[in-house]
Motif scaffolding. Structure first.
Motif, PDB file in Angstrom:
ATOM      1  N   TRP A 167      32.614  49.935  46.462  1.00 23.36           N
ATOM      2  CA  TRP A 167      33.271  49.360  47.925  1.00 23.36           C
ATOM      3  C   TRP A 167      32.689  47.824  47.975  1.00 23.36           C
ATOM      4  O   TRP A 167      33.500  46.967  48.458  1.00 23.36           O
ATOM      5  CB  TRP A 167      32.793  50.116  49.141  1.00 23.36           C
ATOM      6  N   VAL A 168      31.274  47.680  47.673  1.00 24.11           N
ATOM      7  CA  VAL A 168      30.961  46.114  47.770  1.00 24.11           C
ATOM      8  C   VAL A 168      31.569  45.270  46.807  1.00 24.11           C
ATOM      9  O   VAL A 168      32.114  44.349  47.057  1.00 24.11           O
ATOM     10  CB  VAL A 168      29.340  46.067  47.732  1.00 24.11           C
ATOM     11  N   THR A 169      31.627  45.708  45.541  1.00 21.27           N
ATOM     12  CA  THR A 169      32.060  44.862  44.495  1.00 21.27           C
ATOM     13  C   THR A 169      33.582  44.657  44.123  1.00 21.27           C
ATOM     14  O   THR A 169      34.049  43.881  43.530  1.00 21.27           O
ATOM     15  CB  THR A 169      31.263  45.095  43.157  1.00 21.27           C
ATOM     16  N   LEU A 170      34.147  45.818  44.710  1.00 26.40           N
ATOM     17  CA  LEU A 170      35.724  45.958  44.132  1.00 26.40           C
ATOM     18  C   LEU A 170      36.777  45.872  45.209  1.00 26.40           C
ATOM     19  O   LEU A 170      37.788  46.131  44.965  1.00 26.40           O
ATOM     20  CB  LEU A 170      35.847  47.379  43.321  1.00 26.40           C
ATOM     21  N   ARG A 171      36.362  45.569  46.442  1.00 24.47           N
ATOM     22  CA  ARG A 171      37.290  45.423  47.393  1.00 24.47           C
ATOM     23  C   ARG A 171      37.935  44.030  47.439  1.00 24.47           C
ATOM     24  O   ARG A 171      37.307  43.186  47.255  1.00 24.47           O
ATOM     25  CB  ARG A 171      36.679  45.627  48.697  1.00 24.47           C
ATOM     26  N   PRO A 172      39.113  43.825  47.710  1.00 22.82           N
ATOM     27  CA  PRO A 172      39.575  42.475  47.478  1.00 22.82           C
ATOM     28  C   PRO A 172      39.216  41.704  48.727  1.00 22.82           C
ATOM     29  O   PRO A 172      38.912  42.229  49.927  1.00 22.82           O
ATOM     30  CB  PRO A 172      41.216  42.801  47.774  1.00 22.82           C
ATOM     31  N   LEU A 173      38.901  40.529  48.511  1.00 23.20           N
ATOM     32  CA  LEU A 173      38.542  39.463  49.293  1.00 23.20           C
ATOM     33  C   LEU A 173      39.451  38.375  49.831  1.00 23.20           C
ATOM     34  O   LEU A 173      40.683  37.946  49.031  1.00 23.20           O
ATOM     35  CB  LEU A 173      37.387  38.779  49.077  1.00 23.20           C
ATOM     36  N   ASP A 174      39.814  38.280  50.953  1.00 24.15           N
ATOM     37  CA  ASP A 174      40.754  37.486  51.582  1.00 24.15           C
ATOM     38  C   ASP A 174      40.071  35.849  51.524  1.00 24.15           C
ATOM     39  O   ASP A 174      39.553  35.602  52.658  1.00 24.15           O
ATOM     40  CB  ASP A 174      41.412  37.670  52.746  1.00 24.15           C
ATOM     41  N   VAL A 175      40.359  35.345  50.630  1.00 21.95           N
ATOM     42  CA  VAL A 175      39.722  33.713  50.467  1.00 21.95           C
ATOM     43  C   VAL A 175      40.847  32.812  50.248  1.00 21.95           C
ATOM     44  O   VAL A 175      41.570  33.221  49.642  1.00 21.95           O
ATOM     45  CB  VAL A 175      38.317  33.773  49.607  1.00 21.95           C
ATOM     46  N   PRO A 176      40.570  31.499  50.860  1.00 21.96           N
ATOM     47  CA  PRO A 176      41.602  30.520  50.640  1.00 21.96           C
ATOM     48  C   PRO A 176      41.612  30.175  49.197  1.00 21.96           C
ATOM     49  O   PRO A 176      42.591  29.548  48.640  1.00 21.96           O
ATOM     50  CB  PRO A 176      41.105  29.452  51.660  1.00 21.96           C
ATOM     51  N   TRP A 177      40.467  30.066  48.418  1.00 18.52           N
ATOM     52  CA  TRP A 177      40.413  29.634  47.035  1.00 18.52           C
ATOM     53  C   TRP A 177      39.165  30.410  46.261  1.00 18.52           C
ATOM     54  O   TRP A 177      38.583  31.076  46.936  1.00 18.52           O
ATOM     55  CB  TRP A 177      39.980  28.345  46.994  1.00 18.52           C
ATOM     56  N   VAL A 178      39.251  30.413  44.994  1.00 22.89           N
ATOM     57  CA  VAL A 178      38.322  31.328  44.314  1.00 22.89           C
ATOM     58  C   VAL A 178      37.838  30.526  43.144  1.00 22.89           C
ATOM     59  O   VAL A 178      38.582  29.697  42.491  1.00 22.89           O
ATOM     60  CB  VAL A 178      39.072  32.343  43.628  1.00 22.89           C
TER      61      VAL A 178
END
Length: 183
Positions: free
Chosen positions: A33-44
């Motif tokens: 759950w911590v490592t594989l959930r998608p993150l909504d970030v403006p840039w990577v």
């Protein structure tokens, strides 16, 4: 946590393994759950494929922030260093073989997580995470497992001692008196 005698000891060893498996599954679900959930970030940021580059960058930050970032990666898979031997259930195991087996499984799980992160939005592959996760597994194993195994070998837990037999079960095997034959 191998068989320590008769009767209830087998039940206790099975209970330890079942508890270990349940804790291991719960921890792996948390890690996923911590490592594989998608993150909504403006840039990577770009993937870090150069060993120790991320650690050096973390150390260039303030000491508190560096300790937080490095400690987070060390502690993520560290419980595996204790849970994997618990699931294995070996009380009499070579410390070096046990450490090597546990660290190898921890490294493979960390590698699998890093590879799965390539397809998750917002997650970035970091080779330093692989190194620190594996180091965390090794440190947790070294800090806990040899001492606990030594203590269990010296003084078995109450759960591992044989239980008194029920009245309805068979007692001890009867002995046959010697029959003397006269010449």
């Amino acid at each position: 946590m191998q068989r320590q005698g008769k009767g209830g000891s087998i039940d206790a060893a099975v209970r330890f393994r079942v508890v270990g498996v349940l804790l291991l599954l719960a921890h792996l679900l948390f890690v996923a759950w911590v490592t594989l959930r998608p993150l909504d970030v403006p840039w990577v940021s770009a993937p870090n494929l150069q060993p120790m580059a991320g650690i050096r960058a973390d150390l260039a930050l303030s000491p508190v922030e560096a300790a937080h970032r490095i400690g987070e990666k060390l502690l993520l898979l560290a419980p595996l260093g204790v849970l994997l031997p618990l699931v294995g259930g070996r009380l009499h195991a070579s410390p070096l073989v046990s450490l090597a087996r546990t660290v190898a499984v921890g490294a493979l799980l960390s590698l699998g997580i890093e590879l799965l992160q390539t397809g998750v939005p917002g997650q970035v592959v970091d080779v330093d995470s692989l190194l620190l996760n594996t180091l965390g597994v090794a440190l947790a194993h070294l800090a806990v497992v040899p001492a606990v195994r030594a203590r269990l070998r010296r003084r078995p837990l109450r759960l591992l001692r044989a239980r008194p037999r029920d009245e309805g079960s068979q007692g001890s095997t009867p002995t046959i008196p010697r029959v003397g034959i006269a010449p």
